[in-house]
Design a protein around this motif. Structure first.
Motif, mmCIF file in Angstrom:
data_model
loop_
_atom_site.group_PDB
_atom_site.id
_atom_site.type_symbol
_atom_site.label_atom_id
_atom_site.label_comp_id
_atom_site.label_asym_id
_atom_site.label_seq_id
_atom_site.Cartn_x
_atom_site.Cartn_y
_atom_site.Cartn_z
ATOM 1 N N PRO A 134 1.088 4.042 -8.940
ATOM 2 C CA PRO A 134 0.781 5.222 -8.178
ATOM 3 C C PRO A 134 1.522 5.312 -6.789
ATOM 4 O O PRO A 134 1.566 6.509 -6.217
ATOM 5 C CB PRO A 134 -0.789 4.611 -7.657
ATOM 6 N N ILE A 135 2.294 4.213 -6.477
ATOM 7 C CA ILE A 135 3.213 4.261 -5.459
ATOM 8 C C ILE A 135 4.382 5.235 -5.808
ATOM 9 O O ILE A 135 4.509 5.810 -4.944
ATOM 10 C CB ILE A 135 3.606 2.885 -5.074
ATOM 11 N N GLU A 177 0.828 -1.244 0.022
ATOM 12 C CA GLU A 177 0.044 -0.032 -0.132
ATOM 13 C C GLU A 177 0.647 1.210 -0.003
ATOM 14 O O GLU A 177 0.394 2.279 -0.406
ATOM 15 C CB GLU A 177 -1.028 0.036 1.222
ATOM 16 N N GLU A 178 1.947 1.272 0.551
ATOM 17 C CA GLU A 178 2.940 2.360 0.695
ATOM 18 C C GLU A 178 4.351 1.936 0.895
ATOM 19 O O GLU A 178 4.814 1.089 1.778
ATOM 20 C CB GLU A 178 2.122 3.266 1.882
ATOM 21 N N GLU A 228 4.424 7.325 -8.118
ATOM 22 C CA GLU A 228 4.086 8.497 -8.288
ATOM 23 C C GLU A 228 3.850 9.419 -7.164
ATOM 24 O O GLU A 228 4.320 10.434 -7.006
ATOM 25 C CB GLU A 228 2.594 8.842 -9.184
ATOM 26 N N SER A 229 3.475 8.739 -5.965
ATOM 27 C CA SER A 229 3.410 9.651 -4.847
ATOM 28 C C SER A 229 4.948 9.811 -4.118
ATOM 29 O O SER A 229 4.841 10.552 -3.445
ATOM 30 C CB SER A 229 2.649 8.552 -3.925
ATOM 31 N N LEU A 230 5.752 9.373 -4.765
ATOM 32 C CA LEU A 230 7.165 9.422 -4.403
ATOM 33 C C LEU A 230 7.832 10.411 -4.931
ATOM 34 O O LEU A 230 9.067 10.607 -4.878
ATOM 35 C CB LEU A 230 7.944 8.378 -4.154
#
Length: 415
Positions: free
Chosen positions: A178-179, A134-135, A181-183
């Protein structure tokens, strides 16, 4: 417990990275979101598992287009000879039955997966399935841990090998994008690739029993010289809804991005092993002279399958009972042109559900090609299809996955 490396994804890239790090004495955890590992690898090549091919590294990279040069270090570390030796070291023999494509001698992906799994066990690599990441947790742009739906695992190094979006039923649903991109990473636009294509035409559905070998395909968009340069060669198979076969699987990666822009992409297909109009006329005349009693379909069957000959004559409004000399000149000319270049209009595809690979991925500008490490987050590595590199069918993408995975796993020994 803190792991030296956590690998996310159990495709070829993830397994290669986990094995390399394990061989270097690192404590490795492999996380897979499905109930078993290597699900997509099992289906590769129709279950036969075309591992690689015998191209030299320069030619191999050129087959990937402009992004191919990014693979230089990875291929220098592990080319197709190194890959064959690796599999031999884990008791899996390979061979090259057609002089080009490399397969396990069993022609079974199950034996490949079993050999890789046994090696993971020997190296005490911990494998946890049904773990959806998830993260990725960072501090000061460095990896600290990774969070799944039910746990947090500590590590300073993560290899993200979650693949693309092709074959979602086998786990490839783009979870990694998406993981990252969040970074702060950029992901290029994603397109389905290596897949059948649909056409506006339907007549080819009457020719489904035949495979046309040595076909040449080119894009036919007027006033677009860039697209006109796009060509592909290989075997073609007709379907009730369009076209498939190796040449289409390869060409799809070029076509799908342009379908977004043009909605339809006209193409021309040479179905006569590369013969031009003059050569086709010569071949037909020679055959007609030798066997004057044969009708036009019987004559054309020396060039193309009978079912295709009938359909092309129908398109040209030619009576198939007539012989060549009794066909009117205008119809003859149309038939010759059609044999040299048969037009089709690519109108669509089945999306990622039928795509074997993904075109697009994490921007190469943000990855160190010598290490596969992120230029943004220290300790974050990438390998395989999640990166913006994709190639044709024939073992290219699996070789890239293994090579990039091994390179990412190898760097850890220097940290």
């Amino acid at each position: 417990m803190t792991y030296d490396l956590i690998v996310v994804g159990s495709g070829a890239a993830g397994l290669a990275g986990a094995i390399k790090a394990g061989r270097d004495g690192k404590k490795v955890l492999l996380l897979e979101k499905l109930s078993q590992i290597a699900t997509k690898l099992k289906a590769t090549g129709g279950g036969r598992c075309n591992l690689s091919n015998t191209l030299d590294n320069t030619s191999f990279m050129q087959s990937f287009g402009k992004n191919g040069r990014f693979m230089t270090t990875a291929l220098n570390k592990m080319d197709h000879n190194d890959l064959m030796n690796f599999f031999k070291s884990i008791d899996l023999e390979t061979h090259i039955p057609d002089g080009f494509r490399i397969f396990p001698v069993t022609h079974s992906s199950t034996t490949v997966i079993n050999a890789l799994t046994n090696e993971l066990k020997k190296l005490d690599v911990e494998i946890l399935c049904e773990q959806r990441v998830e993260e990725i947790i960072t501090k000061n742009s460095k990896i600290t841990s990774i969070k799944t739906q039910n746990n947090i695992y500590n590590t300073k190094n993560i290899l993200l090998a979650t693949g693309g979006m092709g074959y979602p039923k086998m786990g490839a649903t783009g979870d990694g994008f998406p993981i990252v991109e969040s970074l702060g990473h950029k992901v290029t636009k994603l397109y389905p690739a290596m897949m059948p294509l649909s056409t506006k035409e339907t007549w080819q559905g009457n020719c489904r029993a035949d495979t046309i070998s040595k076909v040449t395909i080119k894009v036919n968009i007027p006033n677009n010289n860039k697209l006109k340069k796009l060509t592909a060669k290989g075997d073609l198979i007709f379907t009730s809804t369009g076209l498939r076969g190796p040449v289409i699987l390869d060409f799809a990666r070029e076509i799908t991005p342009f379908l977004d822009k043009y909605k339809e992409v006209p193409i021309l297909v040479n179905l006569t092993h590369g013969m031009n109009e003059d050569q086709i006329i010569k071949a037909i005349k020679e055959k007609s002279t030798k066997e004057p009693s044969k009708n036009i379909v019987e004559i054309l069957s020396s060039l193309v399958p009978t079912s295709l000959a009938k359909e092309l004559c129908k398109i040209c409004s030619i009576d198939i009972s007539k012989n060549y000399k009794n066909i009117q000149g205008e119809a003859k000319n149309k038939l010759i042109k059609l044999l040299a270049w048969t037009p089709f209009t690519i109108s669509g595809h089945d999306g990622f559900n039928k795509a074997m690979i993904t075109r697009g991925g994490i921007s190469l500008k943000e990855i160190n090609p010598n290490t596969m490490e992120s230029k943004i987050i220290k300790g974050l590595y990438f390998a395989g299809e999640i990166i913006d590199i994709d190639g044709p069918c024939g073992g290219y993408n699996l070789q890239w996955s293994f090579s990039s995975g091994f390179l990412a796993g190898e760097l850890l020994v220097n940290l």
